[in-house]
Design a protein around this motif. Sequence first.
Motif, mmCIF file in Angstrom:
data_model
loop_
_atom_site.group_PDB
_atom_site.id
_atom_site.type_symbol
_atom_site.label_atom_id
_atom_site.label_comp_id
_atom_site.label_asym_id
_atom_site.label_seq_id
_atom_site.Cartn_x
_atom_site.Cartn_y
_atom_site.Cartn_z
ATOM 1 N N SER A 102 1.010 -1.051 0.171
ATOM 2 C CA SER A 102 0.067 0.088 -0.018
ATOM 3 C C SER A 102 0.828 0.912 -0.017
ATOM 4 O O SER A 102 0.503 1.860 -0.450
ATOM 5 N N LYS A 103 1.791 0.881 0.972
ATOM 6 C CA LYS A 103 2.343 1.804 0.856
ATOM 7 C C LYS A 103 3.926 2.638 -0.097
ATOM 8 O O LYS A 103 4.101 3.477 -0.409
ATOM 9 N N LYS A 104 4.176 1.274 -1.137
ATOM 10 C CA LYS A 104 4.907 1.763 -2.187
ATOM 11 C C LYS A 104 4.314 1.717 -3.493
ATOM 12 O O LYS A 104 4.706 2.703 -4.144
ATOM 13 N N GLN A 105 3.369 1.663 -3.770
ATOM 14 C CA GLN A 105 2.770 1.972 -4.819
ATOM 15 C C GLN A 105 1.440 1.048 -4.572
ATOM 16 O O GLN A 105 0.641 0.230 -4.642
ATOM 17 N N ALA A 106 -0.028 2.111 -5.524
ATOM 18 C CA ALA A 106 -1.329 1.887 -5.637
ATOM 19 C C ALA A 106 -1.297 0.233 -6.567
ATOM 20 O O ALA A 106 -2.399 -0.205 -5.863
ATOM 21 N N ALA A 107 -0.825 0.127 -7.873
ATOM 22 C CA ALA A 107 -0.698 -1.135 -8.065
ATOM 23 C C ALA A 107 -0.548 -1.940 -7.465
ATOM 24 O O ALA A 107 -1.797 -3.284 -8.063
ATOM 25 N N ALA A 108 0.096 -2.296 -6.241
ATOM 26 C CA ALA A 108 0.616 -3.027 -5.640
ATOM 27 C C ALA A 108 -0.260 -4.020 -5.152
ATOM 28 O O ALA A 108 -1.307 -4.683 -4.935
ATOM 29 N N THR A 109 -1.598 -2.868 -4.179
ATOM 30 C CA THR A 109 -2.797 -3.255 -3.816
ATOM 31 C C THR A 109 -4.275 -3.688 -4.955
ATOM 32 O O THR A 109 -4.713 -3.728 -4.439
ATOM 33 N N ASN A 110 -4.410 -3.858 -5.980
ATOM 34 C CA ASN A 110 -4.783 -3.990 -7.116
ATOM 35 C C ASN A 110 -4.094 -5.665 -6.802
ATOM 36 O O ASN A 110 -4.826 -6.855 -7.806
ATOM 37 N N ASN A 111 -3.106 -6.524 -6.382
ATOM 38 C CA ASN A 111 -2.933 -7.478 -6.635
ATOM 39 C C ASN A 111 -3.674 -8.799 -6.055
ATOM 40 O O ASN A 111 -4.181 -8.361 -4.148
ATOM 41 N N PRO A 112 -4.085 -9.200 -6.836
ATOM 42 C CA PRO A 112 -5.149 -10.271 -5.786
ATOM 43 C C PRO A 112 -5.314 -11.064 -4.537
ATOM 44 O O PRO A 112 -5.607 -11.362 -4.014
ATOM 45 N N VAL A 113 -4.009 -12.041 -5.329
ATOM 46 C CA VAL A 113 -3.370 -12.769 -3.582
ATOM 47 C C VAL A 113 -2.949 -12.055 -2.556
ATOM 48 O O VAL A 113 -3.239 -12.490 -1.692
ATOM 49 N N LEU A 114 -2.460 -10.535 -2.921
ATOM 50 C CA LEU A 114 -2.155 -9.913 -1.413
ATOM 51 C C LEU A 114 -3.410 -9.358 -0.718
ATOM 52 O O LEU A 114 -3.335 -9.540 0.387
ATOM 53 N N ARG A 115 -4.189 -8.808 -1.871
ATOM 54 C CA ARG A 115 -5.452 -8.740 -1.081
ATOM 55 C C ARG A 115 -6.350 -9.815 -0.343
ATOM 56 O O ARG A 115 -6.656 -10.159 0.828
ATOM 57 N N ILE A 116 -6.472 -11.133 -1.173
ATOM 58 C CA ILE A 116 -6.856 -12.228 -0.580
ATOM 59 C C ILE A 116 -6.298 -12.341 1.284
ATOM 60 O O ILE A 116 -6.671 -12.394 1.844
ATOM 61 N N ASN A 117 -5.222 -12.360 0.480
ATOM 62 C CA ASN A 117 -3.863 -12.899 1.708
ATOM 63 C C ASN A 117 -4.072 -12.218 3.104
ATOM 64 O O ASN A 117 -4.111 -12.608 4.031
ATOM 65 N N ARG A 118 -4.848 -10.683 2.912
ATOM 66 C CA ARG A 118 -5.241 -10.003 4.067
ATOM 67 C C ARG A 118 -5.818 -10.538 4.372
ATOM 68 O O ARG A 118 -6.697 -10.193 5.375
#
Length: 127
Positions: free
Chosen positions: A71-87
């Motif tokens: 979230s801090k590094k770049q907005a595009a990374a928060t669109n990664n479904p795997v990261l969102r699902i893991n969170r």
Amino acid sequence: MTAYPTTTDLTSRAPEKLLANVPLHEQEAALEDASREADSYLCARYAVPLVTWTSDFTSKICDLAIWRLASKKQAAATNNPVLRINRDDAISWLRAVSKGTASIGGTNTDPSPSPAPRVTTGESRGW
């Protein structure tokens, strides 16, 4: 407060690209923040900070930290479904632990909530 996972734990679980050029102190801060977030759920049933925990718990805290860094590094990374699902899975699991429908394992299996603070004064107020 000390984080439950180490930066080594984080490095072994995070996408390599995500941690590129992220200073160590930012990784540590994300782990500490994620650990405090976990404690906010766990304190309903366990004395925190925990004394022992399992690798599953470490993984969940890393997932929260990875999301914070993304979230801090770049907005595009928060669109990664795997990261969102893991969170989301980590938060759901912490909620289940706080309700007693999941366990953190380790030697913390006998829930004992954190004691409430005791406030005293030097003289009677006459209430």
